[in-house]
Enzyme design. Structure first.
Site, PDB file in Angstrom:
ATOM      1  N   SER A  75       0.856  -1.201   0.000  1.00  0.00           N
ATOM      2  CA  SER A  75       0.000   0.000   0.000  1.00  0.00           C
ATOM      3  C   SER A  75       0.886   1.243   0.000  1.00  0.00           C
ATOM      4  O   SER A  75       2.094   1.158   0.271  1.00  0.00           O
ATOM      5  CB  SER A  75      -0.849  -0.028   1.281  1.00  0.00           C
ATOM      6  OG  SER A  75      -1.468   1.212   1.532  1.00  0.00           O
ATOM      7  N   TYR A 104      -3.796  -0.590  10.021  1.00  0.00           N
ATOM      8  CA  TYR A 104      -3.579  -0.783   8.583  1.00  0.00           C
ATOM      9  C   TYR A 104      -2.168  -0.326   8.193  1.00  0.00           C
ATOM     10  O   TYR A 104      -1.439  -1.031   7.502  1.00  0.00           O
ATOM     11  CB  TYR A 104      -4.645  -0.010   7.796  1.00  0.00           C
ATOM     12  CG  TYR A 104      -4.632  -0.294   6.301  1.00  0.00           C
ATOM     13  CD1 TYR A 104      -5.230  -1.443   5.787  1.00  0.00           C
ATOM     14  CD2 TYR A 104      -4.040   0.595   5.411  1.00  0.00           C
ATOM     15  CE1 TYR A 104      -5.224  -1.706   4.428  1.00  0.00           C
ATOM     16  CE2 TYR A 104      -4.039   0.342   4.052  1.00  0.00           C
ATOM     17  CZ  TYR A 104      -4.636  -0.805   3.558  1.00  0.00           C
ATOM     18  OH  TYR A 104      -4.628  -1.057   2.197  1.00  0.00           O
TER      19      TYR A 104
END
Ligand code: NAP
Length: 251
Positions: free
Chosen positions: A143, A156
């Site tokens: 990510s 996250y």
């Protein structure tokens, strides 16, 4: 030497292949010739149809990846369906949003378990098959939060930064055993994962303003990077985190 992107005769496991990025990557790998085992907790019917339309081979395996209990059964299912495991895409992932000051242990553990712990132990399980063959490809879906902090997504960011580190560690341990471990870092793509962001007018316009390409990504635009990293063309690529981000990190 002509670069070889052909995946014929290879078997790929793709987690979270029912929708979004995992679905697009499963279809791309199948279109390049791989037989694909889609793994997840929801119906894979749509993915199966898209792969059939592309003339590819697909089977599905039902598993909840919030624990590592199914990892050996997943590998066995790929071998039973297609005879080998050559490629693993650790795509399944979740996100929980709250200010760091209010963030709960449950939201921390849930995200870390799916995004990082299961990705590691599934990689370990496939590597036990790949090492004796002297060949294999593991692709982790990282990510922008593998590079940046972000806001309101502490577990996250920790999981995706951890996944980048894990990608490098596994590359160091397994490159000499014939396994290429790499990651793709998607920028901002239109999937369920980003629905909340896209529905927040302020966050959505802030994000869009920072993307040099001037638009959100379509999951299909990740297919080429996945096929590349899964192929012989990437034989000497180890431990890289490949951004596919419309230029986000360049800004
Ligand atoms: P998504 O549509 O929410 O897909 C997530 C996938 O993970 C779904 O297939 C989901 O299955 C599966 N999954 C989640 N928890 C699971 C569990 N316990 N067991 C089995 N499967 C589980 O979002 P996406 O954007 O395609 O996300 C795919 C990956 O890309 C994630 O790792 C995400 O962090 C990463 N990513 C996305 C973006 C983006 O802009 N969209 C950017 C960077 C990275 P269900 O459908 O059954 O929930």
């Amino acid at each position: 030497m002509k670069p070889n992107f052909d995946l014929s005769g290879r078997t790929a496991i793709v987690t979270g292949a029912n929708t979004g990025i995992g679905q697009a990557i499963a279809v791309a790998l199948a279109s390049a010739g791989a037989a694909v085992l889609g793994v997840g907790r929801s119906s894979m019917a749509e993915t199966e149809e898209q792969i059939a339309d592309a003339g590819g081979r697909f089977a599905s395996f039902s598993a909840d990846l919030s624990t590592i209990e199914p990892v050996d059964a997943i590998v066995d299912a790929a071998v039973a369906a297609f005879g080998s495991v050559d490629i693993l895409v650790n795509n399944a992932g979740i996100i929980r949003r709250a200010d760091a000051i209010d963030f709960t242990e449950a939201d921390w553990d849930a995200v870390m378990d799916v995004n990082l712990k299961t990705a590691f132990f599934l990689s370990q399980a496939v590597a036990k098959r790949m090492i004796p063959n002297g060949r294999g490809k593991i692709i982790n879906i990282a990510s922008m939060l593998s590079f940046q902090g972000g806001i309101r997504i502490p577990s996250y960011t920790a999981s995706k930064s951890g996944l980048a580190g894990l990608t490098r560690l596994l590359a160091c341990e397994w490159a000499g055993r014939g396994i290429n471990v790499n990651a793709i870092a998607p920028g901002y793509f239109i999937t369920n994962n980003t629905t909340a962001l896209r529905e927040d007018a302020k966050r959505s316009s802030d994000i869009l303003a920072r993307i040099p390409a001037g638009r959100w990504g379509d999951p299909q635009e990740l297919g080429g990077a996945a096929v590349f990293l899964a192929s012989d063309a990437a034989a000497y690529v180890h431990g890289t985190i490949l951004p596919v981000d419309g230029g986000w990190l360049a800004r």
